[in-house]
Design an enzyme around this catalytic site. Structure first.
Site, PDB file in Angstrom:
ATOM      1  N   GLU A  15       0.822  -1.033   0.155  1.00 39.97           N
ATOM      2  CA  GLU A  15       0.175  -0.235   0.076  1.00 39.97           C
ATOM      3  C   GLU A  15       1.196   1.010  -0.294  1.00 39.97           C
ATOM      4  O   GLU A  15       1.811   1.407   0.699  1.00 39.97           O
ATOM      5  CB  GLU A  15      -0.423   0.061   1.320  1.00 39.97           C
ATOM      6  CG  GLU A  15      -2.021  -0.522   1.415  1.00 39.97           C
ATOM      7  CD  GLU A  15      -3.192  -0.917   2.369  1.00 39.97           C
ATOM      8  OE1 GLU A  15      -4.404  -1.374   2.211  1.00 39.97           O
ATOM      9  OE2 GLU A  15      -2.872   0.593   3.581  1.00 39.97           O
ATOM     10  N   CYS A  16       0.659   1.689  -1.010  1.00 40.28           N
ATOM     11  CA  CYS A  16       1.390   2.727  -1.282  1.00 40.28           C
ATOM     12  C   CYS A  16       2.660   2.939  -0.576  1.00 40.28           C
ATOM     13  O   CYS A  16       3.084   2.885  -1.486  1.00 40.28           O
ATOM     14  CB  CYS A  16       0.992   4.311  -0.015  1.00 40.28           C
ATOM     15  SG  CYS A  16       1.194   6.069   0.024  1.00 40.28           S
ATOM     16  N   GLY A  17       3.129   3.892   0.313  1.00 39.91           N
ATOM     17  CA  GLY A  17       4.953   3.718   0.005  1.00 39.91           C
ATOM     18  C   GLY A  17       5.557   1.936  -0.141  1.00 39.91           C
ATOM     19  O   GLY A  17       6.325   2.105  -0.893  1.00 39.91           O
TER      20      GLY A  17
ATOM     21  N   SER B 146      -1.254  -0.682  -4.654  1.00 39.99           N
ATOM     22  CA  SER B 146      -1.755   0.006  -4.865  1.00 39.99           C
ATOM     23  C   SER B 146      -1.533   1.472  -3.912  1.00 39.99           C
ATOM     24  O   SER B 146      -0.892   0.830  -2.916  1.00 39.99           O
ATOM     25  CB  SER B 146      -3.334   0.482  -5.006  1.00 39.99           C
ATOM     26  OG  SER B 146      -4.268   0.206  -3.743  1.00 39.99           O
TER      27      SER B 146
END
Length: 447
Positions: free
Chosen positions: A320-322, A416
Site C-alpha cells: 500500500e502506498c509507500g 496500489s
C-alpha cells in the site's frame, strides 16, 4: 464507565494534537483511566497518543466506517478522548461527510473546541456562535483557548465568550516548546521526534496550569448505544492465513483495527523490519508492505540484500502506498537520485516532481488478494513515471465519480497507492486460502 469527548478546532494548525497530548498525560499522571482515538485517515497522530497515554489509539473514520464499527472501536473502559481532523466541519466533498462533526453526532458525544486565539480577542465570540449553531446535533461543551498572548488577552477572550454563554475550560499560553515538527504528510512520526517525552511533559505541565481538568472530565458523556448491539460489524477478511507485515519507521502506516480483525478471524501475523535487513520468512502465505516513508530510506532499502532476496522469494506480496512504490522497479527520491527497488511490479515512481494525490475512495477489487468492495483513502506526493500491468481496483471518488483504475497486479504481486480502511456497504468477507508462488523478476534491489 465508558464516557468520552471529541476535541476539534476551527481549522488545521490550531494546536489540537499538542493540547491533546498534554491532557492525556496530565490525566494519566492523576491516575485517571484515559484512552484516545483519532478521527479520520490519520496514521501519524495515534503514535503520539500512545506515547502520552500508554494506551492504543484506534482510528475512527466517519466516512469509511459505518456507525456500528465506530461504536465498536470507541467502546471500552475509562475516559475516551477523540482528536478531530482539520476543522470541525471539514470532510469529504460535497457536504463534509466524514468530518469530526459527523463523528461526534454518530457517537452522540459533546465537543471541546480548541481555538487558536492568536491575532484575535472579541472575535472569538462570533466564531463560537457560528460553530455551535452551524449543524444540528453538535453540542459544544466548552472552549480551550490556545496560544494566548498574556493576561490581558486572556481576559478579553474569556469575557467575550462568557457574553455568549460559552464555557471556557482553559487557556494555554504561547510557548515554543508546545510544537512538533511536521513534514508533507503531517507531523513527523513519534519515533522520529527528539526528546518526545520532554515535549509531552511540557504539554502536560501546560495543561495542569491552564486547563480545568476536573471540569473537562465532568463534561464527558456516554456514547449513544447501538440500536442492535448484537450485530457484529463487517470486517475486511484476512487475505491469507499466515501473513508477514513490514513494521519499522519506513513502513509504519498500518491500521490497528484491520490487524486486530485479522487476529480475531484466526489469521497468523508476524512483523519484520526491512530497514534492519530482516526477511519475512518462507512460510508466509502473504507479505504486506504498508505505507510510510520509504522514500526517506530508499538507499538503505535498495542495499538491504537479505530483505530484497526474501521478498523476491515470497509466495505473494501486497503493498500500500509507500509499500507499493518499493515493489516497483525503481524510485526517484526528492534529490533526483534513482534507487532500484524490488522489481516485483513494472512501476517507476518519483518524488523529484511532487504532486499531491488526496481523497477518499470507493474500491472494487479486480484482482489481487482481496475480493469485494472497500472504502479507502489516498494521500501521497509521488508521481508515477511508468506503470504497466493489470489494475487492482476499479475506483470512484467520494462524490461517486469514476476515476482511473488503481494499482497493479503481476502474478502474485499486487498493490496500489490506496490504503484500505473498511468494507464498503455489502462487501463480502471471507478468509482466503494461501496464495501460490509469485512470478519472479530479475530487476530490483542490488543483486
Amino acid at each position: 464507565m465508558n464516557r468520552g469527548l471529541v476535541f476539534a478546532s476551527p481549522s488545521s494548525g490550531s494546536g489540537k494534537t499538542i493540547i491533546m497530548l498534554g491532557i492525556l498525560r496530565a490525566l494519566r499522571d492523576r491516575g485517571i483511566e484515559v484512552r484516545s482515538a483519532k478521527s479520520g485517515p490519520d496514521y501519524i497522530d495515534p503514535g503520539f497518543h500512545r506515547a502520552a497515554s500508554g494506551s492504543p489509539c484506534p482510528n475512527l473514520d466517519a466516512w469509511a466506517m459505518p456507525p456500528g464499527r465506530l461504536r465498536q472501536l470507541a467502546a471500552g473502559d475509562g475516559l475516551l478522548l477523540i482528536e478531530g481532523a482539520m476543522g470541525l466541519f471539514d470532510g469529504a466533498p460535497p457536504d463534509g461527510e466524514g468530518s469530526t462533526a459527523s463523528l461526534a453526532v454518530a457517537l452522540g458525544l459533546p465537543v471541546v473546541l480548541i481555538a487558536d486565539v492568536s491575532g484575535q480577542s472579541q472575535s472569538i465570540a462570533a466564531l463560537y456562535r457560528g460553530f455551535s449553531e452551524h449543524r444540528a446535533g453538535i453540542r459544544i461543551a466548552g472552549v480551550i483557548l490556545n496560544r494566548v498572548a498574556g493576561e490581558r488577552h486572556e481576559r478579553a477572550t474569556r469575557s467575550a465568550l462568557k457574553a455568549v454563554g460559552a464555557k471556557v475550560l482553559g487557556a494555554v499560553r504561547r510557548d515554543p516548546a508546545l510544537r512538533v515538527e511536521s513534514r508533507h504528510l503531517g507531523l513527523n512520526p513519534a519515533a522520529e521526534v527528539a526528546a518526545l517525552e520532554d515535549r509531552i511533559g511540557a504539554a502536560a505541565a501546560a495543561a495542569e496550569v491552564g486547563i480545568d481538568l476536573d471540569a473537562l472530565v465532568d463534561a464527558a458523556e456516554s456514547p449513544v448505544a447501538d440500536a442492535d448491539n448484537t450485530k457484529t460489524p463487517e470486517i475486511i477478511a484476512p487475505p491469507a492465513q499466515r501473513m508477514a507485515i513490514a513494521d519499522d519507521v519506513a513502513f509504519s502506516f498500518s491500521y490497528p483495527h484491520i490487524l486486530a480483525d485479522w487476529h480475531a478471524a484466526g489469521a497468523e501475523i508476524r512483523t519484520f523490519s526491512p530497514l534492519a535487513d530482516e526477511v519475512p520468512g518462507t512460510d508466509a502465505d502473504l507479505v504486506i508492505l504498508p505505507g510510510g516513508y520509504p522514500e526517506l530510506h530508499a538507499g538503505v532499502l535498495a542495499s538491504a540484500d537479505r530483505f530484497c532476496r526474501g521478498m523476491r522469494e515470497a509466495r505473494a506480496v501486497y503493498g500500500e502506498c509507500g509499500g507499493f512504490m518499493v515493489m516497483g522497479d525503481g524510485m526517484v527520491d526528492a534529490q533526483g537520485q534513482r534507487h532500484a527497488m524490488l522489481g516485483l511490479l513494472r512501476l517507476e515512481t518519483s518524488f523529484a516532481d511532487r504532486r499531491l494525490h488526496l481523497g477518499y475512495r470507493r474500491l472494487t477489487a479486480l484482482a489481487g488478494p482481496f475480493t469485494g468492495e472497500f472504502s479507502g483513502h489516498e494521500f501521497h506526493y509521488s508521481t508515477t513515471v511508468r506503470a504497466e500491468g493489470r489494475p487492482m481496483f476499479a475506483v470512484r471518488d467520494a462524490e461517486g465519480a469514476e476515476l482511473a483504475p488503481a494499482g497493479l497486479v503481476s502474478g502474485q504481486a499486487s498493490g496500489s497507492f490506496i490504503h484500505l480502511i473498511d468494507p464498503a456497504p455489502r462487501a463480502p468477507a471471507r478468509l482466503r486460502s494461501g496464495p501460490v508462488a509469485p512470478e519472479r523478476h530479475d530487476a530490483g534491489c542490488r543483486p
